[in-house]
Design an enzyme around this catalytic site. Structure first.
Site, mmCIF file in Angstrom:
data_model
loop_
_atom_site.group_PDB
_atom_site.id
_atom_site.type_symbol
_atom_site.label_atom_id
_atom_site.label_comp_id
_atom_site.label_asym_id
_atom_site.label_seq_id
_atom_site.Cartn_x
_atom_site.Cartn_y
_atom_site.Cartn_z
ATOM 1 N N GLU A 196 42.776 35.741 37.926
ATOM 2 C CA GLU A 196 42.942 34.941 39.144
ATOM 3 C C GLU A 196 44.422 34.719 39.454
ATOM 4 O O GLU A 196 45.033 33.758 38.980
ATOM 5 C CB GLU A 196 42.275 33.562 38.984
ATOM 6 N N GLU A 201 33.442 36.214 38.611
ATOM 7 C CA GLU A 201 33.306 34.804 38.225
ATOM 8 C C GLU A 201 32.852 33.995 39.428
ATOM 9 O O GLU A 201 33.366 34.150 40.533
ATOM 10 C CB GLU A 201 34.649 34.271 37.701
#
Length: 958
Positions: free
Chosen positions: A764, A880
């Site tokens: 991320e 995710e």
């Protein structure tokens, strides 16, 4: 019925994919010869009886007469009409228990699981109780008309009955069954041979390549009578039973290969049926006569039983059959050899092939037939080509053929097809510059235009269209062993040449789809072409063990293995040749998507230990029905992630583990028990190993601990046949580029050959710009794309597996990657969401990337593209997501979750839920203190865990 008749199930014969060769008539340039590989069984002695019509399952009263089908008695069903048993399994230690002599019809299987697997879901089978009989399984309906039963001397189990409602019949000659197939059959017998080689080899690269080859389909040679009726995966019926039990049902490819006086121009692959027999059971070519008895033996004891089995499975299992390798090429070009030119052999080849083709066509609707056409190094010269075409035309069987198989069991270059206006023969410019004119065997210098098999197929196609108006043949090319076209110094070498490699992976995606249906491994790599004069012992190929009875001088060629002092002896044709298999597996083709593994490179120097350099191979063998076996190595194609067939969209659903960091809440769940529970109870087909990098006690602080936990999860996932994401779990990965490159080089080296493995190289990013295109103030290595390109290069030097790249702002601004995608193969882009926080606008950021130029903004969505922007639609992988708020807290938002999952379904986006851990927060799937090895009950699940588990089970059931 067959009451009172003892049916003997033959012992499966060893795998024997034969090897043959052909030579050009005297006085012409010498072509390369070659193909096949002979059975290892002894020839039929002269006293061997020829089966009569009464003992053949598809006996013919006369040579040209129709097939007669005996009837069977069926036990009446209490509810309606006649019925048949579907399966039985043995109740004793015998090969087939009481099934060999019971007075009912049915399959005799080796175990209850085989029985249930073969018959489950076949609704037109009926279970009927018979006293003293082994149990049977099947669904209840009325059975169709009777089919052949077993008879003495010709063991034939009852067939799988066909459905009473047949689909519309389509002319099979107009269909490419390879393109239509949902899967290709992978033979467990071949897999077992590869596993034995893996256990013996000391080379980690070869072992890893062989692991990947275990999932590769190949054809199977039915080259002796004993391979027709058995129930093992070394036999025609057994293979089809195994295939019928699979979902999807795969295409099976067989070779029909047992003509009288078979392979008249070589010794290594001669067969069991003769026109006349010597006292030792070999063929007497000097007294072949007209071969009437040999042809009748071929028809009644080989072709008829073979066709009976094909008919049983016609429409149940897709099937392609390659007919009699080398035979018509020998007939057409080697008549000056007395063994080939005598009247008996000539009759055997022409009448036998005609009968086989006509019987298959008459008694099946959906079996595709390809006649062997040798290869360009044999028939590519005009005179040979014309002779072969005339020979086929004279048989009058073209209406039954889909086309031809070329390069069967040979080593000719696949090459590239030339455009119609390219003349490699006389145009020196084209010859020097056009890749389609590459000529590793120097055939163009001998006035042979078939410099590669693609160009040979084009020559054959044109010749047949001219000779037989309306005939539009298609081709399959054997690519099992032609991966190194320059290996031979003499391209006439056909017997076990050294330094060869496996060729293109079996596929219906060819360079000339108008005429070439498929590339396929027709000769199984690893099986010998023929023996050296001295045979090796069974335990050691370097130790002599007697003289080979079928030695052929072609196996003493300068390029043949066994002719140099440091090489082993070669076994007989069709037997497993360990040394050659090691050679073939040194490198894999690009189409394998699992290139040769490079030696492990140590990490950067420092206080971290150098990892062990051996490749890791899980000890467990995943089921052939597992997700990874079904879909193979995933591929990015357009804006979808698809299976290794390049077309089938794949959506994986599963769980992400929590950060791996030592002493954190999630680390204790990185174990085999948890992976097994996720597969067996949560129905996951993917798990994510989220290796923490730069947070406290992550990889930078404890590399061995974190790497070790990831390895446990990866190897457990591979053993169970599910997919696994190796995730570099960082918000600032570009700051640790060298560490990332070293880590992924290690992971790719150890696991990059497994189709299960997916590399997520940046979890991320937060404020890191996507690229210099989206932020011109950044330098390349300050961007996500620049970092990713560096890491991708390291992985791509070792593995072609799917790589997933994070996107800006917690992997939400997917659309930016569509503006400037990474110029590399097999790349997907990451999207993350949390249902309690994210909604319509965040979904539009993803949809804009997936749709690319076709995106149109709706209410509340991200705006459309600017006029000066040129986006590309890209594939997205949700590695995710959470049911709660983005900070991991809050309550489960079921409505928003369902909206997001519907969105994922629309674009076939795979997803892994965050997180499998017991941290005291809303996103955790387990309550604090839950068992760390996967032994959970309903009370161990949080609200999110309960909800997610039900969703995953629903995905699996649908």
């Amino acid at each position: 019925g067959n009451a009172g008749v003892e049916v003997v199930v033959p012992t499966a014969s060893p795998v024997a994919a034969p090897t043959a060769r052909g030579t050009r008539p005297s006085g012409s340039p010498t072509p390369q010869s070659g193909t096949t590989g002979a059975p290892t069984s002894a020839a039929v002695p002269s006293a061997s009886p020829i089966a009569s019509p009464s003992t053949s399952p598809m006996a013919s009263p006369t040579a040209a007469g129709p097939v007669m089908e005996p009837t069977v008695e069926a036990t009446a069903s209490p509810s309606s009409g006649p019925a048949f048993f579907c399966c039985q399994w043995p109740q004793t230690g015998d090969v087939c228990g009481e099934c060999t002599s019971a007075d009912y019809t049915g399959y005799c299987t080796l175990s209850e699981s085989n029985c249930l697997g073969a018959c489950s879901g076949i609704e037109y089978c009926t279970v009927v109780a018979v006293p003293s009989a082994p149990p049977s399984r099947g669904a209840t309906t009325t059975a169709p008309s009777a089919r052949p039963t077993a008879t003495a001397g010709n063991p034939t189990a009852a067939p799988i009955p066909k459905p009473t409602s047949e689909p519309t019949i389509v002319d099979i000659t107009t269909r490419n069954v390879f393109a239509d197939a949902e899967a290709f059959y992978v033979n467990p017998t071949y897999t077992a041979n590869l596993e034995e080689t893996i256990a013996r080899t000391e080379d980690a690269t070869i072992a890893s390549n062989l692991e990947y080859m275990k999932s590769v389909p190949s054809a199977y040679w039915i080259d002796v009578k004993s391979k027709i009726q058995g129930n093992s995966t070394s036999d025609l019926r057994g293979i089809l039973l195994d295939a019928a039990s699979q979902n999807p049902v795969p295409l099976c490819v067989f070779l029909l290969y047992d003509l009288p006086n078979r392979d008249c121009n070589a010794h290594a692959s001669r067969g069991e049926i003769c026109c006349a027999y010597n006292s030792d059971g070999t063929c007497d070519y000097d007294n072949s006569g007209d071969c009437t008895e040999g042809i009748e033996e071929y028809k009644t004891t080989y072709v008829d039983p073979y066709v009976a089995v094909l008919r049983e499975f016609d429409g149940v299992v897709p099937i392609a059959v390659i007919v009699e390798p080398d035979s018509l090429p020998n007939f057409a070009t080697n008549s000056d050899n007395p063994n080939c030119g005598n009247q008996g052999t000539q009759n055997a080849y022409t009448q036998g092939i005609t009968y086989a083709v006509e019987q298959v066509a008459q008694h099946t609707d959906k079996v595709a037939l390809y006649l062997d056409a040798a290869h360009g190094g044999w028939l590519g010269w005009d005179s040979n080509l014309d002779s072969f075409v005339r020979s086929v035309a004279d048989l009058g069987i073209e209406d039954h053929l889909r086309g031809f198989a070329t390069n069967v069991a040979n080593y000719q270059d696949l090459g590239e097809p030339c455009a119609d206006d390219v003349d490699c023969l006389s145009d020196s410019t084209a010859r020097a510059n056009d890749p389609c004119c590459d000529d590793p065997c120097g055939l163009l210098d001998q006035w042979n235009e078939a410099n590669n098999e693609h160009n040979y197929a084009k020559l054959l196609s044109a010749a047949f269209r001219d000779a037989i108006p309306g005939f539009e043949p298609h081709f399959i090319i054997d690519t099992g062993r032609n991966g190194n076209p320059s290996a031979r110094t003499d391209c006439a070498t056909w017997c076990n040449p050294r330094d060869v490699l496996v060729g293109e992976w079996p596929s219906s995606e060819t360079l000339d789809p108008d005429i070439v249906d498929a590339y396929f491994w027709l000769k199984t790599p690893g099986e010998s072409d023929g023996c050296t004069e001295t045979l090796p012992s069974e335990s050691d190929e370097f130790v002599a063990d007697g003289t080979c009875p079928r030695y052929d001088e072609g196996c003493a060629a300068v390029d043949s293995i066994g002719t140099e002092s440091d090489e082993p002896y070669a076994p007989e044709a069709g037997q497993w040749f360990f040394y050659q298999m090691e050679t073939l597996a040194r490198e894999l083709p690009e189409s394998a998507r699992a290139p040769t593994l490079h030696p492990t490179t140590p990490r950067p120097t420092g206080d971290r230990p150098t990892p062990r350099p051996t490749a890791h191979r899980p000890s467990a063998t995943p089921s052939e029905a597992s997700p990874a076996a079904r879909w193979g190595a995933l591929q990015a194609s357009g804006n979808r992630v698809v299976a290794d067939d390049g077309t089938t969209p794949v959506q994986l659903t599963g769980m992400s583990l929590f950060w791996s960091n030592s002493w954190w809440e999630g680390a204790k769940f990185y174990n085999e028990g948890v992976v097994n529970a996720l597969v067996d109870d949560w129905m996951c087909n993917i798990v994510r190993a989220a290796m923490g990098v730069d947070e406290e006690s992550g990889y930078l602080d404890d590399p061995d601990g974190n790497e070790g936990r990831v390895r446990v999860v990866v190897e457990a996932a591979i053993a169970r046949g599910i997919y696994v994401i190796i995730d570099w779990h960082s918000h600032h990965a570009e700051d640790y580029l060298d560490e990332a490159k070293a880590f992924f080089e290690l992971m790719a080296t150890d696991y990059g050959a497994y189709p299960n493995v997916i590399f997520e190289i940046y979890n991320e990013p937060i404020d890191t710009p996507w690229s210099t295109v989206t932020d011109s103030s950044a330098t390349r290595l300050e961007t996500i794309k620049g970092y990713a390109e560096e890491v991708i290069d390291v992985i791509r030097a070792i593995s072609n597996n799917l790589i997933v790249v994070g996107t800006r702002f917690y992997s939400q601004h997917v659309w930016e990657a569509a503006l400037d995608p990474i110029d590399a193969e097999n790349i997907a882009y990451t999207s993350h969401f949390y249902a309690g926080t994210h909604g319509v606008w965040e979904r539009s950021l993803v949809r804009k990337g997936v749709l690319g130029p076709d995106y149109v903004a709706g209410d509340g969505e991200e705006g459309g593209w600017a006029d000066d922007e040129d986006p590309t639609a890209i594939p997205v992988f949700v590695t995710e997501w959470g049911t709660v708020d983005a900070d991991g807290g809050g309550d489960v938002d079921e409505d928003s979750t369902r909206e997001w999952l519907d969105f994922c379904d629309t674009y076939d986006m795979s997803h892994a839920n965050w997180a499998l851990d017991d941290k005291d927060e809303g996103s955790a799937a387990l309550v604090p203190g839950a068992d760390t090895e996967g032994d959970w009950s309903a009370s161990d699940y949080t609200d999110s865990g309960t909800f997610i588990r039900s969703i995953l089970i629903d995905y699996a059931s649908s």
